[in-house]
Design an enzyme around this catalytic site. Structure first.
Site, PDB file in Angstrom:
ATOM      1  CE  LYS A 258      19.441 -45.113  -5.089  1.00 47.17           C
ATOM      2  NZ  LYS A 258      20.249 -46.238  -4.591  1.00 47.17           N
ATOM      3  NE  ARG A 332      16.478 -56.147  -3.386  1.00 49.92           N
ATOM      4  CZ  ARG A 332      17.688 -56.366  -2.891  1.00 49.92           C
ATOM      5  NH1 ARG A 332      17.816 -57.186  -1.854  1.00 49.92           N
ATOM      6  NH2 ARG A 332      18.744 -55.784  -3.407  1.00 49.92           N
TER       7      ARG A 332
HETATM    8  N1  BES Z   1      18.521 -48.576  -8.217  1.00 50.91           N
HETATM    9  C1  BES Z   1      19.396 -49.043  -7.226  1.00 50.91           C
HETATM   10  C2  BES Z   1      20.606 -49.752  -7.789  1.00 50.91           C
HETATM   11  C3  BES Z   1      21.614 -48.925  -8.529  1.00 50.91           C
HETATM   12  C4  BES Z   1      22.673 -48.370  -7.847  1.00 50.91           C
HETATM   13  C5  BES Z   1      21.525 -48.761  -9.872  1.00 50.91           C
HETATM   14  C6  BES Z   1      23.615 -47.626  -8.532  1.00 50.91           C
HETATM   15  C7  BES Z   1      22.478 -48.031 -10.552  1.00 50.91           C
HETATM   16  C8  BES Z   1      23.519 -47.467  -9.887  1.00 50.91           C
HETATM   17  C9  BES Z   1      18.675 -50.030  -6.299  1.00 50.91           C
HETATM   18  O1  BES Z   1      17.315 -49.799  -6.116  1.00 50.91           O
HETATM   19  C10 BES Z   1      19.312 -49.903  -4.966  1.00 50.91           C
HETATM   20  O2  BES Z   1      19.246 -48.852  -4.387  1.00 50.91           O
HETATM   21  N2  BES Z   1      19.905 -50.979  -4.506  1.00 50.91           N
HETATM   22  C11 BES Z   1      20.546 -51.000  -3.247  1.00 50.91           C
HETATM   23  C12 BES Z   1      20.244 -52.323  -2.608  1.00 50.91           C
HETATM   24  C13 BES Z   1      20.630 -52.411  -1.167  1.00 50.91           C
HETATM   25  C14 BES Z   1      19.830 -51.462  -0.330  1.00 50.91           C
HETATM   26  C15 BES Z   1      20.400 -53.837  -0.743  1.00 50.91           C
HETATM   27  C16 BES Z   1      22.040 -50.827  -3.478  1.00 50.91           C
HETATM   28  O3  BES Z   1      22.556 -51.288  -4.489  1.00 50.91           O
HETATM   29  O4  BES Z   1      22.680 -50.198  -2.656  1.00 50.91           O
HETATM   30 ZN    ZN Z   2      16.976 -48.337  -4.582  1.00 51.62          ZN
END
Ligand code: BES
Ligand code: ZN
Ligand code: ZN
Length: 481
Positions: A258, A332
């Site tokens: 991230k 997931r």
């Molecule tokens: N934990 C994150 C989702 C999230 C994002 C929670 C911002 C709270 C605030 C999750 O694991 C994630 O990174 N999801 C990705 C999915 C994508 C790669 C399909 C996302 O939301 O970008």
């Molecule tokens: Zn994630």
């Protein structure tokens, strides 16, 4: 905070009077009894009962101080208005370092006592573990209500549910190295022992043996081993409801790291699991007559030589293969194994998962509403209603076949990333992936990525962990009983 229900105002340090505009008008005309000081500010026009209006006046007799809080127009003075107003009165008591306060609401709102209790407890929460200067919330709340017996039951239930919310807030706010997967499992054991919940913990070896390779793949880069925690509370009849929580204690994104601006708050990614634990504790404390199983999928998503690489193909507990297209879509993977286990092992009446699954849900609903996906209309409606009642609201998104098709793999059965890098309908494709692991069991998926963590405080909800979902689940499971 202890909560006592009383019929009439007694001796008190602070009396919070929550008034609608109509009621203020009536008092102004001289109809109804009221303390002299309050009548003066109403007569002078300084207080008219408008929403968010607040004024402190000296009390009389045993009532030391009075704070008038406006509820707005009668038609708008709902339970949420009462929660906000009660939180304002309790915060005032906290500022004044008072040991107790009394609150009286003048509405005919259903669940008024519940709302006062919730507002006062939730509104005086502070995550102060790491601060020298701590706030001291009042130790006692006196709720003034006519119907003593009913009010007592209401207040007790609301107190326990709100304390559950505060527990979840504490646990979500806890830093990722302290609340790592192993520590979270230990916490669950401790809570189980204290409140009469059976707790079983599966460690890395057990998870390997069970073939939970999707979950293991997420934990591979972390110095902390994963834990799958199983909580069982059986005080009801029939097949259980299984609650499944995403418990990523820190989500760095893995090798799909991230960027700055997104990584900082990722200790919040355990929100689903912490909510499940807190809800189970609340149910046990209120001796709810329900059969509930809670699963907490605890992992840390990190980088390192052992971290799972994009393109790896893994076979999980359900026997289906998944290509890890993006290591940041890790929730997931964890939930897929936990859901497959939940449905196979417990044959639940319904399985409900809570997860901070997608950032996109914030784009759609902001921090105000959680996304709901469901394969059962009746259960979806029940959760929606619980959301309206608790103001932990959920709004349904479709699970059409086209979205499921988007998750089909090219070199595997499934892939963990939807189309356009998971950006198109990201919340839905994430949910559609999860659906592949619940079989025919009625299923509700609640994406709490927007609601579990707030970037700024509002009313009775602080900045940081909100504890969203605890009151929602308790109401869903015990409402109307
Ligand atoms: N934990 C994150 C989702 C999230 C994002 C929670 C911002 C709270 C605030 C999750 O694991 C994630 O990174 N999801 C990705 C999915 C994508 C790669 C399909 C996302 O939301 O970008
Ligand atoms: Zn994630
Ligand atoms: Zn995540």
């Amino acid at each position: 905070m202890d909560v006592k229900v009383i019929e009439k105002v007694g001796k008190t340090e602070l009396l919070g009077m929550l008034l609608t505009e109509e009621k203020a008008k009536m008092l102004k005309k001289g109809k109804g009894r009221i303390y002299k000081g309050t009548l003066n500010v109403i007569k002078s026009g300084d207080f008219s009962g408008k929403e968010d209006q607040m004024i402190r006046v000296p009390g009389e007799d045993g009532v030391k101080r009075i704070i008038l809080v406006g509820l707005g127009k009668k038609k708008d003075a709902d339970a949420e208005a009462v929660r906000k107003a009660a939180a304002a009165a309790a915060s005032e008591a906290m500022e004044l370092k008072l040991k107790e306060l009394s609150v009286m609401a003048d509405t005919s709102v259903k669940g008024e006592v519940t709302a006062i209790t919730e507002g006062a407890i939730l509104g005086t929460y502070d995550f102060d573990k790491y601060k020298k200067k701590k706030k001291t919330p009042p130790r006692l709340l006196n709720v003034v209500s006519g119907d003593l017996k009913k009010a007592k039951e209401e207040a007790e239930k609301a107190r326990i549910a709100s304390e559950g919310t505060c527990m979840a807030r504490d646990w979500v706010n806890e830093t990722s190295d302290v609340m790592n997967p192993v520590a979270a499992a230990d916490l669950a054991k401790k809570m189980g022992k204290k409140h009469g919940i059976k707790v079983r913990v599966m460690d890395k070896k057990a998870l390997k043996k069970m073939g939970m390779n999707l979950m293991l793949s997420v934990a591979a880069g972390s110095k902390y081993p994963p834990r799958l925690v199983v909580l069982e509370y059986n005080k009801g009849k029939g097949r259980p409801v299984v609650l499944v929580g995403k418990g990523v204690t820190f989500d760095s994104g893995g090798l799909n790291l991230k960027p700055t601006g997104y990584i900082e708050m990722m200790k919040m990614d355990k929100g689903g699991a912490m909510t499940v634990l807190a809800a189970m504790v609340a149910l046990a404390r209120m001796k709810a007559k329900v059969n509930v199983v809670g699963l907490m999928g605890m992992v840390e998503n990190m980088i390192g030589p052992d971290a799972t690489k994009p393109g790896e193909i893994l076979k999980g507990y359900a026997g289906k293969t998944v290509e890890m297209c993006d290591t940041d879509a890790e929730g997931r993977m964890v939930l897929a194994d936990a859901l497959a286990y939940a449905t196979k092992r417990y044959k639940p009446r319904v399985v409900v998962d809570l997860a901070t699954l997608t950032g996109v849900v914030l784009i759609v609903f902001g921090e105000y509403v959680a996304a709901l996906m469901a394969t059962d209309d009746k259960e979806a409606e029940a959760l929606f209603k619980a959301g309206e009642k608790t103001f932990e609201r959920v709004w349904r998104l479709p699970v059409y076949k086209e979205y499921e098709d988007e998750m089909k793999g090219e070199v595997s059965d499934w892939k963990n990333l939807g189309y356009k890098e998971g950006r198109y309908a990201g919340t839905i494709t994430g949910g559609a992936f999860l659906k592949q692991f619940v079989g025919k069991t009625p299923w509700l998926h609640v994406d709490i990525a927007g609601t579990a963590w707030w970037e700024k405080p509002r009313n009775y909800i602080p900045k940081g962990g909100t504890g969203f979902g605890v009151r929602l689940l308790v109401e869903y499971l015990t409402g109307g009983k």
